[in-house]
Motif scaffolding. Sequence first.
Motif, mmCIF file in Angstrom:
data_model
loop_
_atom_site.group_PDB
_atom_site.id
_atom_site.type_symbol
_atom_site.label_atom_id
_atom_site.label_comp_id
_atom_site.label_asym_id
_atom_site.label_seq_id
_atom_site.Cartn_x
_atom_site.Cartn_y
_atom_site.Cartn_z
ATOM 1 N N SER A 114 -8.924 10.081 22.965
ATOM 2 C CA SER A 114 -7.383 8.444 22.921
ATOM 3 C C SER A 114 -7.393 8.052 21.543
ATOM 4 O O SER A 114 -6.755 7.050 21.135
ATOM 5 C CB SER A 114 -8.430 7.447 23.530
ATOM 6 N N VAL A 115 -7.735 9.246 20.732
ATOM 7 C CA VAL A 115 -7.498 8.224 19.226
ATOM 8 C C VAL A 115 -5.672 8.936 18.828
ATOM 9 O O VAL A 115 -5.397 7.489 18.400
ATOM 10 C CB VAL A 115 -7.840 9.379 18.335
ATOM 11 N N GLY A 116 -4.576 9.105 19.197
ATOM 12 C CA GLY A 116 -3.287 8.611 19.485
ATOM 13 C C GLY A 116 -3.260 8.095 20.031
ATOM 14 O O GLY A 116 -2.382 7.390 19.418
ATOM 15 N N ALA A 117 -3.190 6.961 21.243
ATOM 16 C CA ALA A 117 -3.715 6.190 22.003
ATOM 17 C C ALA A 117 -3.573 5.320 21.211
ATOM 18 O O ALA A 117 -3.090 3.741 21.092
ATOM 19 C CB ALA A 117 -3.704 5.808 23.654
ATOM 20 N N ILE A 118 -5.159 4.852 20.571
ATOM 21 C CA ILE A 118 -5.493 4.136 19.984
ATOM 22 C C ILE A 118 -4.599 3.499 18.534
ATOM 23 O O ILE A 118 -4.044 2.491 17.753
ATOM 24 C CB ILE A 118 -6.650 4.170 19.519
ATOM 25 N N VAL A 119 -4.464 4.490 18.252
ATOM 26 C CA VAL A 119 -3.357 4.469 16.678
ATOM 27 C C VAL A 119 -1.851 3.952 17.547
ATOM 28 O O VAL A 119 -2.066 2.734 16.648
ATOM 29 C CB VAL A 119 -3.149 6.305 15.503
ATOM 30 N N ALA A 120 -1.473 4.251 18.232
ATOM 31 C CA ALA A 120 -0.702 3.000 18.839
ATOM 32 C C ALA A 120 -1.225 2.020 18.942
ATOM 33 O O ALA A 120 0.592 1.395 18.788
ATOM 34 C CB ALA A 120 -0.064 3.385 20.453
ATOM 35 N N TRP A 125 -0.249 -3.500 17.666
ATOM 36 C CA TRP A 125 -0.892 -4.855 17.552
ATOM 37 C C TRP A 125 -0.157 -5.441 16.062
ATOM 38 O O TRP A 125 0.058 -6.158 16.096
ATOM 39 C CB TRP A 125 -2.543 -4.671 18.524
ATOM 40 N N CYS A 126 -0.499 -4.756 15.235
ATOM 41 C CA CYS A 126 -0.393 -5.232 13.946
ATOM 42 C C CYS A 126 1.306 -5.437 13.659
ATOM 43 O O CYS A 126 0.785 -5.608 12.410
ATOM 44 C CB CYS A 126 -0.970 -4.151 12.811
ATOM 45 N N ALA A 283 5.089 4.933 21.926
ATOM 46 C CA ALA A 283 4.843 6.562 21.303
ATOM 47 C C ALA A 283 4.663 6.759 20.377
ATOM 48 O O ALA A 283 4.174 8.470 20.422
ATOM 49 C CB ALA A 283 6.442 7.305 22.197
ATOM 50 N N MET A 284 3.683 6.463 19.367
ATOM 51 C CA MET A 284 3.793 6.645 18.061
ATOM 52 C C MET A 284 2.324 7.411 18.615
ATOM 53 O O MET A 284 1.778 7.568 19.360
ATOM 54 C CB MET A 284 3.131 5.947 17.045
ATOM 55 N N ALA A 285 1.967 8.391 17.277
ATOM 56 C CA ALA A 285 1.277 9.138 17.438
ATOM 57 C C ALA A 285 1.008 10.020 18.805
ATOM 58 O O ALA A 285 -0.458 10.277 19.075
ATOM 59 C CB ALA A 285 -0.012 8.657 17.094
ATOM 60 N N ASN A 286 1.859 10.567 18.956
ATOM 61 C CA ASN A 286 1.946 11.069 20.248
ATOM 62 C C ASN A 286 0.974 12.514 20.065
ATOM 63 O O ASN A 286 1.586 13.412 18.343
ATOM 64 C CB ASN A 286 2.968 12.197 20.217
ATOM 65 N N LEU A 287 0.089 12.976 20.747
ATOM 66 C CA LEU A 287 -0.906 14.408 20.509
ATOM 67 C C LEU A 287 -2.151 14.234 19.507
ATOM 68 O O LEU A 287 -1.890 15.544 18.598
ATOM 69 C CB LEU A 287 0.204 16.061 20.741
ATOM 70 N N TYR A 288 -2.083 13.857 19.039
ATOM 71 C CA TYR A 288 -2.966 13.788 17.781
ATOM 72 C C TYR A 288 -4.141 13.713 18.029
ATOM 73 O O TYR A 288 -4.755 14.469 16.634
ATOM 74 C CB TYR A 288 -2.552 11.666 17.571
ATOM 75 N N GLU A 289 -4.443 13.562 19.466
ATOM 76 C CA GLU A 289 -5.614 13.867 19.427
ATOM 77 C C GLU A 289 -5.818 15.235 19.714
ATOM 78 O O GLU A 289 -7.110 15.705 19.361
ATOM 79 C CB GLU A 289 -6.359 13.179 21.007
ATOM 80 N N LEU A 290 -5.154 16.322 19.784
ATOM 81 C CA LEU A 290 -4.894 17.784 20.356
ATOM 82 C C LEU A 290 -4.700 17.957 18.764
ATOM 83 O O LEU A 290 -5.733 18.896 18.210
ATOM 84 C CB LEU A 290 -3.866 18.281 21.225
ATOM 85 N N ASP A 291 -3.614 17.544 17.959
ATOM 86 C CA ASP A 291 -4.339 18.124 15.903
ATOM 87 C C ASP A 291 -5.509 17.965 15.724
ATOM 88 O O ASP A 291 -6.252 18.097 15.371
ATOM 89 C CB ASP A 291 -2.984 17.416 15.414
ATOM 90 N N ALA A 292 -6.243 16.847 15.781
ATOM 91 C CA ALA A 292 -7.813 16.399 15.479
ATOM 92 C C ALA A 292 -8.406 17.159 15.239
ATOM 93 O O ALA A 292 -9.644 17.627 14.790
ATOM 94 C CB ALA A 292 -7.711 15.007 15.308
#
Length: 371
Positions: A114-120, A125-126, A283-292
């Motif tokens: 869920s890291v990419g979704a958390i980033v988004a 929110w901010c 939609a930001m940080a898409n697929l960041y979880e796979l990269d990480a």
Amino acid sequence: MSEATATPESRAEPPAQSPPVDPAGTAAASGETAGPGRLSWWHGDGGEGARRNLGLIAVLVVLVVIGAATRSDLYSDPDWVWNNTLTILKLASVVGVVTVGMTFVIIGGGIDLSVGAIVALAGVWCTTVATQSYGAGGMIFSALTVGVAVGLVNGLLVSYGRLVPFIATLAMMVAARGLAAEISDKQTQVSNNIFINDIASTQVLGIPLLVYILAAVVAAGWVLLNRTTFGRRTVAVGGNPEAARLAGINVRRHTVLLYALSGLCCGIAAIMLTAQANSAQAAMANLYELDAIAAAIIGGTLLSGGRGTIVGSLLGVLIFSTITNLFAINGLSTEAQNMVKGGIIVGAVLVQQVQFRSLTQFLSRNRATTV
């Protein structure tokens, strides 16, 4: 009477003691010197991390050589080479921060999809109008708080809810993306804060501020993993949770803290990514979880937990960023780039399995010779 008739031969005598062993003399007698001793460390378990990191550095060098061979017209310009290096580092900065948190989670025996979704979610929110009204401090506080809060929910679901980490974080990935889309009304939210926007463009001594943020997070993660009780407990929990529990470690609480740490890194990455785009969207940080995850695996972190390094994960991020840059300057498609990345991930896992089996056999032989 028996004592009077006892002969000297029947008296108990202390066992003969062999003279103390001189390590230097033993080494000399066996033809060994200080050099082979160091080589034994290098070939043993102690030098495994150094060997792996040197191998990753060698891969980076090979990628640079390939880039120089394929685009010699660009690499012949020193200014372009320097600017391209900074571009690679900026490209690696956001994913690198996320990877630090992911490395801790995987070493602890978990996974976080869920890291990419958390980033988004933290980015959206901010950048709401209400949050931006509190200035840069409010935006940073909001992003970090959202990241930690979602990470805590993940940790509670895994440790106290007894959900499989894959399922818990997969559900959070979908839920966080949906909440981000609901908050932003599926629109791109523009950041109007000059301080936040300048984070991506500010340079200190010719190096982007984003790179300094990555370096600070990596340094803090290295100290936390290698020089604190928290890091030792993380390795223990990931290696054998039951043994860690019997040793007095609160495994559930530590698991919650690991996911909260991953969420904190996602909050930092959200500010960095928002600064780069001057905006945020669901939609930001898409697929960041796979990269990480891929970067952590390339860096030597075991998917089964119990072993991993922050430096190795950083080198893994740099390798993937360099590959992305190499494909971009050669005009190759993103599809081909993804296929190459997939092949690298599979190869890294296969190498891990072979190394783990050889290490287990080495330790077994070593224990057998010492018994």
